[in-house]
Design a protein around this motif. Structure first.
Motif, PDB file in Angstrom:
ATOM      1  N   PHE A  23      -3.652  -5.915  -5.209  1.00 31.94           N
ATOM      2  CA  PHE A  23      -2.306  -5.710  -5.735  1.00 31.94           C
ATOM      3  C   PHE A  23      -1.935  -6.849  -6.682  1.00 31.94           C
TER       4      PHE A  23
ATOM      5  N   THR B  19       3.464  -5.210  -8.266  1.00 29.37           N
ATOM      6  CA  THR B  19       3.587  -4.502  -6.983  1.00 29.37           C
ATOM      7  C   THR B  19       4.521  -5.262  -6.050  1.00 29.37           C
TER       8      THR B  19
ATOM      9  N   ALA C 121       0.836  -1.212   0.000  1.00 27.75           N
ATOM     10  CA  ALA C 121       0.000   0.000   0.000  1.00 27.75           C
ATOM     11  C   ALA C 121       0.864   1.252   0.000  1.00 27.75           C
TER      12      ALA C 121
ATOM     13  N   ARG D  47      -2.014  -1.457  -8.778  1.00 24.90           N
ATOM     14  CA  ARG D  47      -3.165  -1.642  -7.891  1.00 24.90           C
ATOM     15  C   ARG D  47      -4.410  -1.671  -8.751  1.00 24.90           C
TER      16      ARG D  47
ATOM     17  N   VAL E 214       2.534   1.865  -3.437  1.00 25.62           N
ATOM     18  CA  VAL E 214       1.631   2.483  -4.419  1.00 25.62           C
ATOM     19  C   VAL E 214       1.464   3.967  -4.116  1.00 25.62           C
TER      20      VAL E 214
ATOM     21  N   GLY F 226      -8.802  -2.436  -5.545  1.00 32.21           N
ATOM     22  CA  GLY F 226      -7.864  -2.294  -4.432  1.00 32.21           C
ATOM     23  C   GLY F 226      -6.853  -3.415  -4.315  1.00 32.21           C
TER      24      GLY F 226
END
Length: 580
Positions: free
Chosen positions: A319, A323, A263, A313, A266, A317
């Motif tokens: 991944f 990522t 998270a 992403r 990103v 939401g």
């Protein structure tokens, strides 16, 4: 210093004397020994740059060249410089190799850290024949790099997170056979996954699987416990295969290890303008600094060049691999201080890694990142190797078959080998045959997996090399006592002796070349050439029946050959038995 390095240094000095400036002077092993042992086209290339006569420049260089007692040099063709090394020099080099634990191999990697990412199977699934290439190539490159002085960190980046766990969790709770899990955990996990997958079209099944996955991702204690047990039993099953292959890893940092970093990664890419939102997803687009044909974020379609972004992403939401791979790369650079990261992964992932590496460089992550790609393994019908039911052939079955076939061949050739010794030799020969069949190929080519050819005692196989080592050691078993080569003066008078010493001197030249394009087949092919040279020497030059000092000189050559063979095979992950 290898002979090539010595010649390059002397040639550079001569060129500097002639031209008045420092220039590169590459030297390579000669392709045709009739003209010499080594050659250089440096005079030709430099003459072309200066619009000079290449033969005239070559003659000036030879006149200025100080070879000492190495040998002689002459000119061939339009300006090639050929070097003929004296037998005395080869003898001196062989003696130096015998006294050197590194066998004349230079330490070229000091101060550099390399991370090798290889094998990387998915948990809860058995390894199949497709994993052979990544696993065996990656292990050999790690071994060779360590021997060359690099600090090597091996990482088995297993697939231990993802959508398949929704199905596995549902299957675990509804279909699991604990007894079967105890006997063969990976087979049981695969069974429940397949059984759930077969019913996914039934009403409510997919929704249930998704709900189980969401609970896992949210940290539900029951699902986390089941997931951890899946990981543990899968690792135990995988370790049995790695033990049989004699392969170890420094780390097993799977996809799940980096979950907490995704998270924020990103967010950082958005904050720095490295990615942007497109149709709800966060994507990395081209920065328009490269020609489109060189840009991994561009693709050519009928309408021309268009965007080909990497999604980090999804709109929901979630991944993706990109990522996780970026987070993994960041960790390796920042935490392990990697100077280089090598990903030993198949050709189909080429675009993925081009995008990852380009994104990493834009992200200011410093290092050399390499995708070490490889082709496919084919069955003898020249199609992808499958079982009769169309499934991937299991790696454990391949290894078992190799050892069984090796045992049958050994029993036929040497019935005196019995019991535990026969079992151990069969394991060494069978596993070695599988590895060498892989490592003797150019990694980018597809190759046919042929049992009979792979296990043959003649031809380009591991058993041929192992048998060469066994034949050499058999010579020493006939001696009254141990042989110490340290005080032996080598004298090379026969052509076969000189040629064997010539190839032994090249061990330290070939190994660094393997890493130029990450090609273990260069080492494999060198070992085959060395073994053939030894057999020619053995046929032409009596060893034990010779008089001194020839006898000891030839024994010393035999000793060095056995050391280079066993060391070279060891760098390919292949052991040598004492008897076959």
């Amino acid at each position: 210093m290898t002979l090539i390095q010595d010649l390059e240094s002397r040639l550079s000095a001569a060129l500097q004397q002639v031209l008045g400036e420092t220039v590169d002077a590459p030297v390579v092993a000669a392709t045709d020994l009739r003209f010499g042992d080594y050659q250089s086209n440096a005079a030709m290339a430099l003459a072309k740059q200066r619009k000079a006569n290449p033969r005239a420049l070559a003659q000036q260089v030879i006149d200025a060249l100080d070879l000492g007692d190495l040998g002689s040099a002459d000119i061939a063709g339009p300006g090639f410089i050929n070097f003929k090394i004296s037998p005395a020099t080869f003898a001196t080099r062989a003696q130096a190799q015998l006294a050197d634990a590194r066998l004349g191999v230079p330490d070229i990697g000091a101060g550099r850290t390399v991370v090798v990412d290889f094998s990387a199977p998915n948990v809860a699934k058995p390894m199949h024949v497709g994993h052979i290439r990544s696993t065996i190539i990656g292990d050999s490159l790690a071994r060779i790099s360590r021997f060359l002085g690099f600090k090597v960190i091996t990482d088995n980046h297993i697939g231990d997170w993802g959508t398949q766990f929704g199905m596995i969790l549902h299957g675990w709770k509804t279909l699991l056979n604990e007894d079967a899990l105890a006997v063969d955990p990976i087979a049981e996990l695969l069974r429940i996954y397949r059984d759930v997958n077969a019913t996914k079209e039934q009403p409510g099944v997919l929704d249930t699987c998704k709900a189980e996955l969401v609970k896992l991702q949210a940290g539900d204690s029951e699902n986390l416990a089941i997931w951890q047990r899946c990981i543990d039993v899968s690792k135990a099953g995988l370790q049995k295969i790695y033990d049989r292959l004699d392969i170890t890893f420094d780390h097993w940092l799977g996809e799940s290890y980096f979950n907490d970093r995704l998270a924020s990664l990103v967010d950082e890419f958005l904050d720095k303008g490295l990615a942007r939102v497109s149709e709800g997803a966060v994507c990395i687009f081209s920065d328009e600094t490269k020609p489109p044909e060189q840009d991994p974020f561009k693709v050519h379609r009928e309408e021309g060049w268009t965007d080909n972004p990497s999604i980090i992403r999804k709109a929901d939401g979630g991944f993706l691999y990109a990522t996780t791979d970026l987070a993994t790369l960041e960790y390796r650079v920042d935490e392990w201080k990697a100077d280089e990261i090598w990903y030993v992964v198949g050709v189909p992932q080429q675009l993925h890694f081009r995008q990852i590496f380009e994104a990493a460089h834009r992200w200011r992550k410093k290092g050399e990142f390499r995708h070490i790609a490889f082709g496919s393994i084919l069955g003898e019908d020249r199609k992808l190797m499958r079982t009769r039911s169309g499934e991937n052939v299991g790696l454990i079955e391949v290894l078992g078959e190799a050892v069984e076939r090796a045992a049958a061949a050994i029993a036929e050739k040497n019935p005196d080998l019995t019991g535990d010794e026969a079992k151990e030799v069969s394991e060494i020969v069978g596993i070695g045959a599988v590895k060498f069949a892989e490592l003797s190929q150019n990694r980018l080519t597809d190759y046919v997996f042929a049992w009979d050819r792979m296990l043959a005692l003649q031809g380009d196989t591991a058993p041929y090399l192992q048998n060469s080592f066994v034949r050499i050691r058999a010579i020493f078993r006939k001696l009254d006592g141990p042989f110490d080569p340290s005080g032996v003066a080598l004298h090379l008078t026969e052509d076969a002796e000189v040629h064997l010493a010539r190839l032994l001197a090249r061990f330290g030249e070939v190994l660094p070349q393997v890493l130029d394009d990450h090609r273990p087949n260069l080492l494999a092919n060198y070992l085959l050439e060395l073994a053939r040279a030894f057999h020619s020497f053995y046929e032409a030059c009596p060893v034990l029946k010779s008089e001194e000092p020839v006898r000891s000189s030839r024994l010393a050559l035999c000793e060095l050959t056995s050391r280079v063979l066993s060391t070279g095979l060891g760098l390919l992950g292949i052991r040598c038995p004492e008897r076959m």
